[in-house]
Design a protein around this motif. Structure first.
Motif, PDB file in Angstrom:
ATOM      1  N   ALA A  85      12.422  18.388  -0.213  1.00  0.00           N
ATOM      2  CA  ALA A  85      11.985  16.998   0.000  1.00  0.00           C
ATOM      3  C   ALA A  85      10.518  16.950   0.408  1.00  0.00           C
ATOM      4  CB  ALA A  85      12.862  16.332   1.066  1.00  0.00           C
ATOM      5  N   THR A  86      10.091  17.914   1.212  1.00  0.00           N
ATOM      6  CA  THR A  86       8.689  17.997   1.601  1.00  0.00           C
ATOM      7  C   THR A  86       7.796  18.243   0.397  1.00  0.00           C
ATOM      8  OG1 THR A  86       9.239  18.807   3.812  1.00  0.00           O
ATOM      9  CG2 THR A  86       7.029  19.287   3.004  1.00  0.00           C
ATOM     10  N   MET A  87       8.248  19.097  -0.512  1.00  0.00           N
ATOM     11  CA  MET A  87       7.478  19.366  -1.727  1.00  0.00           C
ATOM     12  C   MET A  87       7.325  18.103  -2.570  1.00  0.00           C
ATOM     13  SD  MET A  87       8.929  23.128  -2.820  1.00  0.00           S
ATOM     14  CE  MET A  87       7.832  23.233  -4.239  1.00  0.00           C
ATOM     15  N   VAL A  88       8.365  17.274  -2.615  1.00  0.00           N
ATOM     16  CA  VAL A  88       8.269  16.000  -3.344  1.00  0.00           C
ATOM     17  C   VAL A  88       7.204  15.110  -2.705  1.00  0.00           C
ATOM     18  CG1 VAL A  88       9.497  13.874  -3.926  1.00  0.00           C
ATOM     19  CG2 VAL A  88      10.646  16.092  -4.181  1.00  0.00           C
ATOM     20  N   ALA A  89       7.217  15.019  -1.368  1.00  0.00           N
ATOM     21  CA  ALA A  89       6.224  14.200  -0.670  1.00  0.00           C
ATOM     22  C   ALA A  89       4.813  14.712  -0.934  1.00  0.00           C
ATOM     23  CB  ALA A  89       6.511  14.199   0.829  1.00  0.00           C
ATOM     24  N   ASP A  90       4.642  16.027  -0.894  1.00  0.00           N
ATOM     25  CA  ASP A  90       3.316  16.603  -1.143  1.00  0.00           C
ATOM     26  C   ASP A  90       2.838  16.319  -2.561  1.00  0.00           C
ATOM     27  OD1 ASP A  90       3.293  17.549   1.390  1.00  0.00           O
ATOM     28  OD2 ASP A  90       3.533  19.652   0.882  1.00  0.00           O
ATOM     29  N   THR A  91       3.751  16.380  -3.522  1.00  0.00           N
ATOM     30  CA  THR A  91       3.393  16.081  -4.908  1.00  0.00           C
ATOM     31  C   THR A  91       2.917  14.641  -5.040  1.00  0.00           C
ATOM     32  OG1 THR A  91       5.022  17.681  -5.725  1.00  0.00           O
ATOM     33  CG2 THR A  91       4.228  16.029  -7.283  1.00  0.00           C
ATOM     34  N   LEU A  92       3.596  13.730  -4.356  1.00  0.00           N
ATOM     35  CA  LEU A  92       3.194  12.323  -4.394  1.00  0.00           C
ATOM     36  C   LEU A  92       1.822  12.110  -3.758  1.00  0.00           C
ATOM     37  CD1 LEU A  92       6.637  10.733  -3.445  1.00  0.00           C
ATOM     38  CD2 LEU A  92       5.507  10.580  -5.671  1.00  0.00           C
ATOM     39  N   LEU A  93       1.515  12.897  -2.711  1.00  0.00           N
ATOM     40  CA  LEU A  93       0.213  12.779  -2.059  1.00  0.00           C
ATOM     41  C   LEU A  93      -0.926  13.246  -2.956  1.00  0.00           C
ATOM     42  CD1 LEU A  93       0.819  13.952   1.625  1.00  0.00           C
ATOM     43  CD2 LEU A  93      -0.032  11.725   0.889  1.00  0.00           C
ATOM     44  N   LEU A  94      -0.618  14.144  -3.887  1.00  0.00           N
ATOM     45  CA  LEU A  94      -1.649  14.678  -4.771  1.00  0.00           C
ATOM     46  C   LEU A  94      -1.941  13.775  -5.966  1.00  0.00           C
ATOM     47  CD1 LEU A  94      -0.635  18.456  -4.842  1.00  0.00           C
ATOM     48  CD2 LEU A  94      -2.559  17.425  -3.634  1.00  0.00           C
ATOM     49  N   LEU A  95      -1.128  12.764  -6.165  1.00  0.00           N
ATOM     50  CA  LEU A  95      -1.374  11.850  -7.276  1.00  0.00           C
ATOM     51  C   LEU A  95      -2.653  11.057  -7.035  1.00  0.00           C
ATOM     52  CD1 LEU A  95       2.238  10.481  -7.903  1.00  0.00           C
ATOM     53  CD2 LEU A  95       1.007  12.193  -9.237  1.00  0.00           C
ATOM     54  N   PRO A  96      -3.320  10.634  -8.113  1.00  0.00           N
ATOM     55  CA  PRO A  96      -4.586   9.897  -7.952  1.00  0.00           C
ATOM     56  C   PRO A  96      -4.461   8.682  -7.045  1.00  0.00           C
ATOM     57  CG  PRO A  96      -4.250  10.508 -10.246  1.00  0.00           C
ATOM     58  CD  PRO A  96      -2.989  10.867  -9.521  1.00  0.00           C
ATOM     59  N   ARG A  97      -3.336   7.995  -7.138  1.00  0.00           N
ATOM     60  CA  ARG A  97      -3.104   6.840  -6.276  1.00  0.00           C
ATOM     61  C   ARG A  97      -1.874   7.133  -5.426  1.00  0.00           C
ATOM     62  NH1 ARG A  97      -1.603   0.636  -8.139  1.00  0.00           N
ATOM     63  NH2 ARG A  97      -1.588  -0.279  -6.042  1.00  0.00           N
ATOM     64  N   GLU A  98      -2.089   7.274  -4.133  1.00  0.00           N
ATOM     65  CA  GLU A  98      -1.000   7.643  -3.243  1.00  0.00           C
ATOM     66  C   GLU A  98       0.090   6.565  -3.219  1.00  0.00           C
ATOM     67  OE1 GLU A  98      -2.629   8.352   0.572  1.00  0.00           O
ATOM     68  OE2 GLU A  98      -3.794  10.098  -0.041  1.00  0.00           O
ATOM     69  N   ARG A  99       1.338   6.993  -3.338  1.00  0.00           N
ATOM     70  CA  ARG A  99       2.489   6.090  -3.209  1.00  0.00           C
ATOM     71  C   ARG A  99       3.037   6.240  -1.793  1.00  0.00           C
ATOM     72  NH1 ARG A  99       0.306   6.787  -8.318  1.00  0.00           N
ATOM     73  NH2 ARG A  99       1.473   5.613  -9.887  1.00  0.00           N
ATOM     74  N   MET A 100       2.396   5.581  -0.815  1.00  0.00           N
ATOM     75  CA  MET A 100       2.712   5.836   0.582  1.00  0.00           C
ATOM     76  C   MET A 100       4.156   5.531   0.935  1.00  0.00           C
ATOM     77  SD  MET A 100       0.306   7.341   2.086  1.00  0.00           S
ATOM     78  CE  MET A 100       0.934   7.205   3.754  1.00  0.00           C
ATOM     79  N   MET A 101       4.730   4.498   0.358  1.00  0.00           N
ATOM     80  CA  MET A 101       6.127   4.176   0.645  1.00  0.00           C
ATOM     81  C   MET A 101       7.036   5.336   0.252  1.00  0.00           C
ATOM     82  SD  MET A 101       8.361   1.952   1.758  1.00  0.00           S
ATOM     83  CE  MET A 101       7.729   0.283   1.644  1.00  0.00           C
ATOM     84  N   TYR A 102       6.798   5.926  -0.913  1.00  0.00           N
ATOM     85  CA  TYR A 102       7.622   7.036  -1.385  1.00  0.00           C
ATOM     86  C   TYR A 102       7.316   8.319  -0.621  1.00  0.00           C
ATOM     87  CZ  TYR A 102       8.447   3.763  -5.170  1.00  0.00           C
ATOM     88  OH  TYR A 102       8.782   2.635  -5.892  1.00  0.00           O
ATOM     89  N   VAL A 103       6.029   8.500  -0.264  1.00  0.00           N
ATOM     90  CA  VAL A 103       5.654   9.673   0.538  1.00  0.00           C
ATOM     91  C   VAL A 103       6.368   9.648   1.876  1.00  0.00           C
ATOM     92  CG1 VAL A 103       3.745  10.760   1.795  1.00  0.00           C
ATOM     93  CG2 VAL A 103       3.407   9.994  -0.558  1.00  0.00           C
TER      94      VAL A 103
END
Length: 208
Positions: free
Chosen positions: A61-79
């Motif tokens: 689950a942490t890896m999923v959050a980190d992947t979302l943080l690396l996206l050009p536009r952060e999806r903070m709700m999903y992170v």
């Protein structure tokens, strides 16, 4: 097994160094590599109990959050949701082997930390107020459950869990304060150090 620990520590050090002064590509490379090595280390534990499997799922689950943080536009709700799930899985894993006793100074201190943190960032959260507050509460609960294990048994396993979760809480506090209220230059390195060391100590608990 020693080489696995060395590989994790080396990758973690490169990740923290990249967060402080390294190029962006180094940070992008060693953040997922460090987590993958931690995941491999957790899977190599001598005996994987239900707690071990929940820790592995928490790392995923942490890896999923980190992947979302690396996206050009952060999806903070999903992170925030992914980090919440990670800490929830850790908490359930710790609670499954918990001897229920209450060391009252610990939850009292955690409530103070949570109240101060929310007061500092509340006005900047906007539509994320309740998701962030829920995530903070989950993180505090995780530390409390880990702490109760340590104060009930006072062994190396409990200390590893308490130290690991406390470092994750510290990384969370620095992340939220620097992101929403007071950005500062060393924040990224401080977050990386607490983040890596916290997960490392939680995985280490599977070996003690």
């Amino acid at each position: 097994m020693l080489w696995s620990f060395i590989a994790v520590v080396l990758s973690g050090w490169l990740f923290v160094d990249a967060a402080y002064r390294g190029p962006v590509w180094q940070r992008w490379l060693f953040r997922p590599v460090t987590l993958l090595l931690l995941l491999a280390l957790a899977c190599q534990a001598p005996v994987i109990t239900a707690t071990g499997y929940l820790i592995i799922l928490g790392l995923l689950a942490t890896m999923v959050a980190d992947t979302l943080l690396l996206l050009p536009r952060e999806r903070m709700m999903y992170v925030i949701g992914a980090y919440f799930l990670s800490h929830l899985l850790y908490t359930v894993g710790f609670a499954s082997q918990m001897t229920f006793t209450v060391f009252w100074p610990l939850p009292a201190a955690l409530l103070i930390v949570g109240a101060v943190l929310i007061a500092v960032i509340w006005s900047r959260l906007e539509e994320l107020r309740w998701p962030v507050c829920t995530y903070i509460a989950m993180t505090l609960l995780m530390v409390w459950v880990a702490g109760e294990q340590y104060f009930a048994r006072s062994n190396d396993h409990g200390f590893s869990l308490l130290a690991g979760t406390a470092l994750l809480l510290l990384a969370t506090v620095v992340w939220l304060v620097s992101h929403y209220r007071y950005p500062f230059g060393a924040a990224r390195a401080a977050i990386a150090a607490g983040y890596f060391a916290g997960h490392f100590l939680i995985v280490r608990s599977l070996y003690v």
